[in-house]
Design a protein around this motif. Structure first.
Motif, PDB file in Angstrom:
ATOM      1  N   VAL A 161       0.852  -1.189   0.000  1.00 15.22           N
ATOM      2  CA  VAL A 161       0.000   0.000   0.000  1.00 15.22           C
ATOM      3  C   VAL A 161       0.889   1.241   0.000  1.00 15.22           C
ATOM      4  O   VAL A 161       2.044   1.180   0.422  1.00 15.22           O
ATOM      5  CB  VAL A 161      -0.928   0.049   1.243  1.00 15.22           C
ATOM      6  CG1 VAL A 161      -1.935  -1.098   1.215  1.00 15.22           C
ATOM      7  CG2 VAL A 161      -0.122   0.031   2.546  1.00 15.22           C
ATOM      8  N   GLU A 162       0.351   2.354  -0.483  1.00 11.60           N
ATOM      9  CA  GLU A 162       1.042   3.638  -0.342  1.00 11.60           C
ATOM     10  C   GLU A 162       0.347   4.449   0.740  1.00 11.60           C
ATOM     11  O   GLU A 162      -0.876   4.593   0.721  1.00 11.60           O
ATOM     12  CB  GLU A 162       1.036   4.426  -1.663  1.00 11.60           C
ATOM     13  CG  GLU A 162       1.744   5.798  -1.506  1.00 11.60           C
ATOM     14  CD  GLU A 162       1.828   6.604  -2.804  1.00 11.60           C
ATOM     15  OE1 GLU A 162       1.253   6.179  -3.819  1.00 11.60           O
ATOM     16  OE2 GLU A 162       2.476   7.678  -2.771  1.00 11.60           O
ATOM     17  N   ALA A 163       1.156   4.957   1.674  1.00 10.87           N
ATOM     18  CA  ALA A 163       0.620   5.813   2.731  1.00 10.87           C
ATOM     19  C   ALA A 163       0.532   7.248   2.227  1.00 10.87           C
ATOM     20  O   ALA A 163       1.511   7.788   1.722  1.00 10.87           O
ATOM     21  CB  ALA A 163       1.535   5.746   3.958  1.00 10.87           C
ATOM     22  N   VAL A 211       6.157   5.091   1.690  1.00 15.76           N
ATOM     23  CA  VAL A 211       5.967   6.436   2.240  1.00 15.76           C
ATOM     24  C   VAL A 211       6.641   7.460   1.335  1.00 15.76           C
ATOM     25  O   VAL A 211       7.680   7.199   0.745  1.00 15.76           O
ATOM     26  CB  VAL A 211       6.536   6.572   3.682  1.00 15.76           C
ATOM     27  CG1 VAL A 211       5.819   5.656   4.649  1.00 15.76           C
ATOM     28  CG2 VAL A 211       8.029   6.300   3.707  1.00 15.76           C
ATOM     29  N   ASN A 212       6.029   8.614   1.224  1.00 17.11           N
ATOM     30  CA  ASN A 212       6.584   9.701   0.415  1.00 17.11           C
ATOM     31  C   ASN A 212       7.476  10.581   1.289  1.00 17.11           C
ATOM     32  O   ASN A 212       7.043  11.058   2.333  1.00 17.11           O
ATOM     33  CB  ASN A 212       5.448  10.558  -0.162  1.00 17.11           C
ATOM     34  CG  ASN A 212       4.586   9.781  -1.133  1.00 17.11           C
ATOM     35  OD1 ASN A 212       4.945   9.605  -2.294  1.00 17.11           O
ATOM     36  ND2 ASN A 212       3.448   9.280  -0.651  1.00 17.11           N
ATOM     37  N   LEU A 213       8.711  10.775   0.866  1.00 17.16           N
ATOM     38  CA  LEU A 213       9.588  11.699   1.590  1.00 17.16           C
ATOM     39  C   LEU A 213      10.029  12.809   0.648  1.00 17.16           C
ATOM     40  O   LEU A 213      10.371  12.568  -0.512  1.00 17.16           O
ATOM     41  CB  LEU A 213      10.799  10.954   2.174  1.00 17.16           C
ATOM     42  CG  LEU A 213      10.491   9.975   3.326  1.00 17.16           C
ATOM     43  CD1 LEU A 213      11.773   9.295   3.816  1.00 17.16           C
ATOM     44  CD2 LEU A 213       9.805  10.690   4.499  1.00 17.16           C
ATOM     45  N   VAL A 268      10.612   3.789   0.238  1.00 16.50           N
ATOM     46  CA  VAL A 268      10.645   5.241   0.275  1.00 16.50           C
ATOM     47  C   VAL A 268      10.405   5.759  -1.134  1.00 16.50           C
ATOM     48  O   VAL A 268      11.095   5.367  -2.071  1.00 16.50           O
ATOM     49  CB  VAL A 268      12.021   5.716   0.814  1.00 16.50           C
ATOM     50  CG1 VAL A 268      12.177   7.213   0.657  1.00 16.50           C
ATOM     51  CG2 VAL A 268      12.194   5.313   2.272  1.00 16.50           C
ATOM     52  N   GLU A 269       9.397   6.626  -1.307  1.00 17.04           N
ATOM     53  CA  GLU A 269       9.142   7.236  -2.615  1.00 17.04           C
ATOM     54  C   GLU A 269       9.756   8.629  -2.654  1.00 17.04           C
ATOM     55  O   GLU A 269       9.441   9.466  -1.823  1.00 17.04           O
ATOM     56  CB  GLU A 269       7.632   7.312  -2.896  1.00 17.04           C
ATOM     57  CG  GLU A 269       6.974   5.953  -3.032  1.00 17.04           C
ATOM     58  CD  GLU A 269       5.556   6.023  -3.613  1.00 17.04           C
ATOM     59  OE1 GLU A 269       5.103   7.128  -4.008  1.00 17.04           O
ATOM     60  OE2 GLU A 269       4.907   4.962  -3.656  1.00 17.04           O
ATOM     61  N   VAL A 270      10.636   8.840  -3.611  1.00 21.67           N
ATOM     62  CA  VAL A 270      11.238  10.168  -3.797  1.00 21.67           C
ATOM     63  C   VAL A 270      10.994  10.609  -5.238  1.00 21.67           C
ATOM     64  O   VAL A 270      10.817   9.779  -6.120  1.00 21.67           O
ATOM     65  CB  VAL A 270      12.755  10.168  -3.508  1.00 21.67           C
ATOM     66  CG1 VAL A 270      13.037   9.768  -2.062  1.00 21.67           C
ATOM     67  CG2 VAL A 270      13.512   9.248  -4.463  1.00 21.67           C
ATOM     68  N   ILE A 302      11.328   5.831  -7.484  1.00 23.72           N
ATOM     69  CA  ILE A 302      11.232   7.180  -8.055  1.00 23.72           C
ATOM     70  C   ILE A 302       9.766   7.422  -8.395  1.00 23.72           C
ATOM     71  O   ILE A 302       9.191   6.752  -9.261  1.00 23.72           O
ATOM     72  CB  ILE A 302      12.060   7.323  -9.339  1.00 23.72           C
ATOM     73  CG1 ILE A 302      13.532   6.975  -9.089  1.00 23.72           C
ATOM     74  CG2 ILE A 302      11.919   8.737  -9.901  1.00 23.72           C
ATOM     75  CD1 ILE A 302      14.374   8.101  -8.585  1.00 23.72           C
ATOM     76  N   ASP A 303       9.176   8.362  -7.689  1.00 20.81           N
ATOM     77  CA  ASP A 303       7.763   8.710  -7.858  1.00 20.81           C
ATOM     78  C   ASP A 303       7.596   9.631  -9.076  1.00 20.81           C
ATOM     79  O   ASP A 303       8.533  10.342  -9.447  1.00 20.81           O
ATOM     80  CB  ASP A 303       7.285   9.434  -6.598  1.00 20.81           C
ATOM     81  CG  ASP A 303       5.792   9.343  -6.386  1.00 20.81           C
ATOM     82  OD1 ASP A 303       5.070   8.863  -7.282  1.00 20.81           O
ATOM     83  OD2 ASP A 303       5.341   9.769  -5.305  1.00 20.81           O
ATOM     84  N   ASP A 304       6.427   9.612  -9.678  1.00 20.78           N
ATOM     85  CA  ASP A 304       6.107  10.512 -10.797  1.00 20.78           C
ATOM     86  C   ASP A 304       7.160  10.405 -11.893  1.00 20.78           C
ATOM     87  O   ASP A 304       7.526  11.411 -12.518  1.00 20.78           O
ATOM     88  CB  ASP A 304       6.014  11.977 -10.325  1.00 20.78           C
ATOM     89  CG  ASP A 304       5.027  12.159  -9.178  1.00 20.78           C
ATOM     90  OD1 ASP A 304       4.118  11.318  -9.049  1.00 20.78           O
ATOM     91  OD2 ASP A 304       5.171  13.120  -8.419  1.00 20.78           O
ATOM     92  N   LEU A 325      10.602   1.983 -10.385  1.00 13.78           N
ATOM     93  CA  LEU A 325      10.147   3.189 -11.080  1.00 13.78           C
ATOM     94  C   LEU A 325       8.628   3.253 -10.985  1.00 13.78           C
ATOM     95  O   LEU A 325       7.929   2.273 -11.258  1.00 13.78           O
ATOM     96  CB  LEU A 325      10.537   3.158 -12.564  1.00 13.78           C
ATOM     97  CG  LEU A 325      12.017   3.238 -12.913  1.00 13.78           C
ATOM     98  CD1 LEU A 325      12.185   3.275 -14.432  1.00 13.78           C
ATOM     99  CD2 LEU A 325      12.662   4.456 -12.263  1.00 13.78           C
ATOM    100  N   LYS A 326       8.149   4.415 -10.621  1.00 21.78           N
ATOM    101  CA  LYS A 326       6.713   4.601 -10.519  1.00 21.78           C
ATOM    102  C   LYS A 326       6.279   5.543 -11.631  1.00 21.78           C
ATOM    103  O   LYS A 326       6.555   6.753 -11.589  1.00 21.78           O
ATOM    104  CB  LYS A 326       6.411   5.181  -9.134  1.00 21.78           C
ATOM    105  CG  LYS A 326       4.997   5.045  -8.746  1.00 21.78           C
ATOM    106  CD  LYS A 326       4.797   5.157  -7.254  1.00 21.78           C
ATOM    107  CE  LYS A 326       3.345   4.868  -6.963  1.00 21.78           C
ATOM    108  NZ  LYS A 326       3.016   5.040  -5.556  1.00 21.78           N
ATOM    109  N   ILE A 327       5.642   4.990 -12.642  1.00 22.43           N
ATOM    110  CA  ILE A 327       5.319   5.759 -13.852  1.00 22.43           C
ATOM    111  C   ILE A 327       4.289   6.837 -13.553  1.00 22.43           C
ATOM    112  O   ILE A 327       3.234   6.564 -12.973  1.00 22.43           O
ATOM    113  CB  ILE A 327       4.778   4.831 -14.963  1.00 22.43           C
ATOM    114  CG1 ILE A 327       5.799   3.730 -15.288  1.00 22.43           C
ATOM    115  CG2 ILE A 327       4.422   5.629 -16.215  1.00 22.43           C
ATOM    116  CD1 ILE A 327       5.249   2.645 -16.212  1.00 22.43           C
TER     117      ILE A 327
HETATM  118 MG    MG Z   1       3.857   8.694  -4.027  1.00 24.37          MG
END
Ligand code: MG
Ligand code: C2E
Ligand code: MG
Ligand code: MG
Length: 292
Positions: A58-60, A117-119, A149-151, A179-181, A200-202
């Motif tokens: 899951v993404e918080a 988690v997004n940092l 960790v999503e950056v 890597i987010d976005d 990688l998060k497209i």
């Molecule tokens: Mg995110």
């Protein structure tokens, strides 16, 4: 006449600026209090393995239950928090709460749920803040490989060597790093090779346009081929309909996330979903599209 209008225009502009500045100050002061007063909460959006439909984690996503204002969405306060060290306090609260939730789900028989988690980029400017990440996770007793960790790409814009060093420390301890976005920034491919990342998060913008924009469909295929060649995991975010999901599944995008499967949910609602699917801690937890 012209002079008068000019003055009025200026006056109006001035007032609007003033209102905006006041609103910002108001949010910032209230947000500082929000953490000790326990007004932040995490909602969780499922990530789904596209081949099996199993829950992949899951993404918080943080929300602010602000007295008198209801639930404030992150776009309204995260950018502001990112202008100061306030964002580090937010990030630490988020990480701490995510770890507590992982332990709670474990204890209550939901199994080991991996949480992303997004940092913010600012969290990687000072070594002491990176040490804080280790301290929080160590104290919680959560295995670091349950944390991703999503950056964003902008994390590497300033002092990339230092940031890469910090992220290497996280990698060495077993944290996942996404890597987010991805695709919305300016990373060159050769640069990407040097980053200690796992996933990688497209970016949603490419997914959104799959049906109408052949170029974006091709970009997604290229990102997937590249991630496969580099041994990176893949997530597509912002999947809103069956067509997009089928495209991504056939293109071999391992994990998908989006409103088509579920919106971000408060923990109790997520748990109800999991229970409704007849999941137990041994079986893969699966969510079927699309009840929301
Ligand atoms: Mg995110
Ligand atoms: P993000 O990390 O890229 O998160 C994805 C955002 O897209 C979330 O918005 C999510 O609710 C939304 N989303 C998910 N699926 C769909 C879909 O199918 N369609 C559409 N249109 N949107 C979808 P949210 O929760 O409002 O968060 C917005 C951004 O705020 C996040 O983007 C992230 O950059 C930031 N954010 C959220 N939580 C945190 C946090 O704890 N810390 C930090 N630093 N930033 C956060
Ligand atoms: Mg994103
Ligand atoms: Mg974003």
């Amino acid at each position: 006449e012209a002079k008068g209008r000019g003055r009025n225009t200026f006056h109006f502009f001035d007032q609007a600026m003033n209102a905006r500045a006041l609103r910002r100050m108001d949010i910032e002061m209230a947000l500082r209090q929000a953490i000790p007063q326990n007004q932040l909460e995490l909602h969780y959006q499922p990530k789904i393995a596209s081949a099996s439909g199993a829950l992949a984690g899951v993404e918080a996503l943080v929300r602010w239950r602000r007295p008198g204002e209801g639930l404030v969405q992150p776009d309204e306060f995260i950018p502001l928090a990112e202008e100061s060290d306030l964002i580090v306090a937010v990030g630490e609260w988020v990480l701490n709460e995510a770890c507590r939730q992982i332990r709670d789900w474990e204890a209550r028989g939901f199994g080991e749920v991996a949480v992303a988690v997004n940092l913010s980029p600012r969290h990687f400017l000072h070594e002491k803040d990176v040490d804080g990440i280790f301290r929080i996770v160590d104290q919680s007793g959560v295995r670091p490989d349950l944390i991703e960790v999503e950056v964003t790409e902008s994390t590497f814009m300033h002092e990339p060597e230092k940031v890469i060093g910090y992220l290497n420390r996280l990698r060495d301890r077993g944290f996942g790093i996404a890597i987010d976005d991805f695709g919305s920034g300016y990373s060159s491919l050769s640069y990407l090779r040097r980053l200690p990342i796992t996933t990688l998060k497209i970016d949603r913008a490419f997914v959104m346009d799959i049906e109408h924009n052949a170029d974006n469909a091709e970009i997604i295929r290229a990102i997937i081929a590249m991630a496969n060649a580099m041994g990176l995991g893949l997530i597509a975010e912002g999947v809103e309909n069956r067509h997009q999901f089928e495209f991504l599944r056939h293109a071999d995008c391992g994990v998908v996330q989006g409103y088509y499967f579920s919106r971000p949910l408060p923990p109790a609602d997520l748990e109800a979903q999991l229970v409704r699917q007849g999941a137990d801690s041994m079986a893969p937890l699966s969510l079927s599209a699309s009840q929301t």
